[in-house]
Design a protein around this motif. Sequence first.
Motif, PDB file in Angstrom:
ATOM      1  N   GLU A  97      13.009   3.876   0.317  1.00  0.00           N
ATOM      2  CA  GLU A  97      13.300   3.779  -1.114  1.00  0.00           C
ATOM      3  C   GLU A  97      13.179   5.119  -1.833  1.00  0.00           C
ATOM      4  O   GLU A  97      13.732   5.290  -2.921  1.00  0.00           O
ATOM      5  CB  GLU A  97      12.343   2.766  -1.764  1.00  0.00           C
ATOM      6  N   VAL A  98      12.452   6.081  -1.249  1.00  0.00           N
ATOM      7  CA  VAL A  98      12.231   7.366  -1.931  1.00  0.00           C
ATOM      8  C   VAL A  98      12.933   8.521  -1.232  1.00  0.00           C
ATOM      9  O   VAL A  98      12.639   9.684  -1.500  1.00  0.00           O
ATOM     10  CB  VAL A  98      10.724   7.672  -2.052  1.00  0.00           C
ATOM     11  N   LEU A  99      13.883   8.221  -0.358  1.00  0.00           N
ATOM     12  CA  LEU A  99      14.569   9.293   0.368  1.00  0.00           C
ATOM     13  C   LEU A  99      15.291  10.260  -0.571  1.00  0.00           C
ATOM     14  O   LEU A  99      15.413  11.453  -0.271  1.00  0.00           O
ATOM     15  CB  LEU A  99      15.556   8.698   1.382  1.00  0.00           C
ATOM     16  N   ASP A 100      15.784   9.775  -1.689  1.00  0.00           N
ATOM     17  CA  ASP A 100      16.498  10.637  -2.628  1.00  0.00           C
ATOM     18  C   ASP A 100      15.594  11.215  -3.713  1.00  0.00           C
ATOM     19  O   ASP A 100      16.062  11.935  -4.606  1.00  0.00           O
ATOM     20  CB  ASP A 100      17.644   9.855  -3.294  1.00  0.00           C
ATOM     21  N   ASP A 101      14.313  10.929  -3.641  1.00  0.00           N
ATOM     22  CA  ASP A 101      13.363  11.436  -4.638  1.00  0.00           C
ATOM     23  C   ASP A 101      13.067  12.909  -4.353  1.00  0.00           C
ATOM     24  O   ASP A 101      12.722  13.279  -3.225  1.00  0.00           O
ATOM     25  CB  ASP A 101      12.075  10.612  -4.570  1.00  0.00           C
ATOM     26  N   ALA A 121       0.834  -1.208   0.000  1.00  0.00           N
ATOM     27  CA  ALA A 121       0.000   0.000   0.000  1.00  0.00           C
ATOM     28  C   ALA A 121       0.867   1.255   0.000  1.00  0.00           C
ATOM     29  O   ALA A 121       0.589   2.214  -0.735  1.00  0.00           O
ATOM     30  CB  ALA A 121      -0.922  -0.003   1.211  1.00  0.00           C
ATOM     31  N   ALA A 122       1.911   1.261   0.821  1.00  0.00           N
ATOM     32  CA  ALA A 122       2.793   2.434   0.889  1.00  0.00           C
ATOM     33  C   ALA A 122       3.474   2.690  -0.450  1.00  0.00           C
ATOM     34  O   ALA A 122       3.550   3.837  -0.913  1.00  0.00           O
ATOM     35  CB  ALA A 122       3.832   2.237   1.986  1.00  0.00           C
ATOM     36  N   ARG A 123       3.956   1.650  -1.090  1.00  0.00           N
ATOM     37  CA  ARG A 123       4.615   1.823  -2.392  1.00  0.00           C
ATOM     38  C   ARG A 123       3.622   2.356  -3.431  1.00  0.00           C
ATOM     39  O   ARG A 123       3.961   3.222  -4.237  1.00  0.00           O
ATOM     40  CB  ARG A 123       5.215   0.492  -2.853  1.00  0.00           C
ATOM     41  N   GLU A 124       2.409   1.833  -3.396  1.00  0.00           N
ATOM     42  CA  GLU A 124       1.408   2.281  -4.365  1.00  0.00           C
ATOM     43  C   GLU A 124       1.037   3.742  -4.119  1.00  0.00           C
ATOM     44  O   GLU A 124       0.878   4.536  -5.054  1.00  0.00           O
ATOM     45  CB  GLU A 124       0.160   1.398  -4.269  1.00  0.00           C
ATOM     46  N   LEU A 125       0.899   4.118  -2.870  1.00  0.00           N
ATOM     47  CA  LEU A 125       0.565   5.509  -2.531  1.00  0.00           C
ATOM     48  C   LEU A 125       1.665   6.464  -2.964  1.00  0.00           C
ATOM     49  O   LEU A 125       1.404   7.535  -3.535  1.00  0.00           O
ATOM     50  CB  LEU A 125       0.325   5.632  -1.024  1.00  0.00           C
ATOM     51  N   LEU A 126       2.900   6.100  -2.692  1.00  0.00           N
ATOM     52  CA  LEU A 126       4.027   6.971  -3.044  1.00  0.00           C
ATOM     53  C   LEU A 126       4.131   7.141  -4.554  1.00  0.00           C
ATOM     54  O   LEU A 126       4.391   8.246  -5.051  1.00  0.00           O
ATOM     55  CB  LEU A 126       5.319   6.394  -2.466  1.00  0.00           C
ATOM     56  N   ALA A 127       3.927   6.073  -5.290  1.00  0.00           N
ATOM     57  CA  ALA A 127       3.992   6.166  -6.753  1.00  0.00           C
ATOM     58  C   ALA A 127       2.899   7.091  -7.285  1.00  0.00           C
ATOM     59  O   ALA A 127       3.122   7.880  -8.214  1.00  0.00           O
ATOM     60  CB  ALA A 127       3.863   4.779  -7.371  1.00  0.00           C
ATOM     61  N   ALA A 128       1.716   7.014  -6.685  1.00  0.00           N
ATOM     62  CA  ALA A 128       0.601   7.843  -7.143  1.00  0.00           C
ATOM     63  C   ALA A 128       0.766   9.299  -6.747  1.00  0.00           C
ATOM     64  O   ALA A 128       0.135  10.187  -7.340  1.00  0.00           O
ATOM     65  CB  ALA A 128      -0.700   7.298  -6.577  1.00  0.00           C
ATOM     66  N   ALA A 129       1.607   9.574  -5.745  1.00  0.00           N
ATOM     67  CA  ALA A 129       1.771  10.945  -5.250  1.00  0.00           C
ATOM     68  C   ALA A 129       2.707  11.775  -6.122  1.00  0.00           C
ATOM     69  O   ALA A 129       2.766  12.997  -5.969  1.00  0.00           O
ATOM     70  CB  ALA A 129       2.294  10.906  -3.814  1.00  0.00           C
ATOM     71  N   ARG A 130       3.424  11.141  -7.005  1.00  0.00           N
ATOM     72  CA  ARG A 130       4.359  11.896  -7.850  1.00  0.00           C
ATOM     73  C   ARG A 130       3.597  12.760  -8.859  1.00  0.00           C
ATOM     74  O   ARG A 130       2.459  12.473  -9.218  1.00  0.00           O
ATOM     75  CB  ARG A 130       5.294  10.951  -8.599  1.00  0.00           C
TER      76      ARG A 130
END
Length: 471
Positions: free
Chosen positions: A360-364, A321-330
């Motif tokens: 995984e998205v700290l550098d994003d 769920a967290a990975r899916e949410l983060l991907a959609a937030a971009r």
Amino acid sequence: MSDSSPLPPVRLHSEAELARDALSTPLLSRAARLARWAGPDTRVDAGGGLVDEQLPAAAEALGLSGDDAAADASEAWRVAVDAGLVEVVDEEEGTVTAGEDLALLTGGSPQEVLAVWLAALETVLADASVPDLDGLLDEGGEIDLSALDWDPQAEAEFLDGVLGNLYLLTAGEDTPGAPVPLPALAASVIVPSDMGEPTDDVLEQVSDAMMRLDDQFRMLEPVGFVAYQPVDEALMADADEEPAAPVDDTDVSRYGMVRLTPLGLYGMRARLLEAGFDAPAVGGLADKGADALLDGTAAYPPGAAQAETEQWLQRREPLDAARELLAAARGSDAGAPLRRLRCQQALSLVGPSAEPALREVLDDAELGGLARVWLTEQGAADVPAPSEAMVYWLTIDTVAAQLAAEGNSEELRALVAGLAQQHSGFFSAVWRVEHPATADVLEAMGRLHPDKKVAKEARKAAFKARSQQGG
């Protein structure tokens, strides 16, 4: 009510609960009993109504007595016919048989039961839009249509407008399901929104509308659509008559109170959807992707957004769920900041097992800031400090999201005032942030900041940012 903008989300009871409510409503249960009572000797007229000679027997079968027994039995029969519980076999002979839908009330799914109830509701709503014809009979017992000032379409539209406003009030975040005073409901469709003090003519129209609605809501209560406290009979007594008991003129409930029941809320939403309105219900996004969740809850009130998100999360493993949410937030579109805010709020409901997705998205560039916030709030170790550029970018993104969600709220004014105080040289640095909303945010800060000097600095910074963006 415009059909172009979405209505507030409503929280519906489960279909199983609603079906049980539907079966227990007085009108549908009477209609079902009459459908089972009908036999080879039952006769109907050309319109499908039970012939007058059989109304007393129908009323007795329903256990009804009194002056209204025949009328109540006749109404229950009309509902039975219109809802498919009874079928006319031979129109000339007037014979009937049990309808196909009668068996659904005992053996059908909740959705099938509710479909029967919705058909019953439409019959009652149609009847509620018809004026009282008792006073329009001429000497021969016929209706004098010349004395009838009635526009069927206008009357139906009036009732639809009232029920639409009742739906909006029932779906409200602050007091969901609270009873609404009848005068306020009538005024909502009569008094123009830009009118200050209502004129005597408008007040008279409101009073007339209240009397119509009093009759209509009395008709809609037995089908389980509304819970209604009628207008106090003493208010309609002659002015010369002494009241039976002392009355409190300040008690607004004496003028009638109404609310949609949970079943009524379901029925009203079904009618709105049928009419082309966007009428969401909490839980409607649970089986959709994270992009639909974040976009769909963008305009939801906080409580509804959280309830929707909780149902969405219940169907997924926390890490996925967290990975899916983060991907959609971009994204860099206008709605992206609010998506990221909703993503951050959703992630606050996810447990520590989602930590790998955040690392995984700290550098994003777009997600690194909110990832650090989440990890810090979770008490995670080894959270890298954000760069100054990331701090400013996250600041712009947060204010942009708040602007989209709340407009010029007091909370946003406080946030804007605090930002300039906490960061020395804030405006000299922040205009350089490469965020699509930088100039808009700075213009808003110039508009919202209470200090004129600081507000001027914000406007100057906004000009620089817009120039840098080529605008």
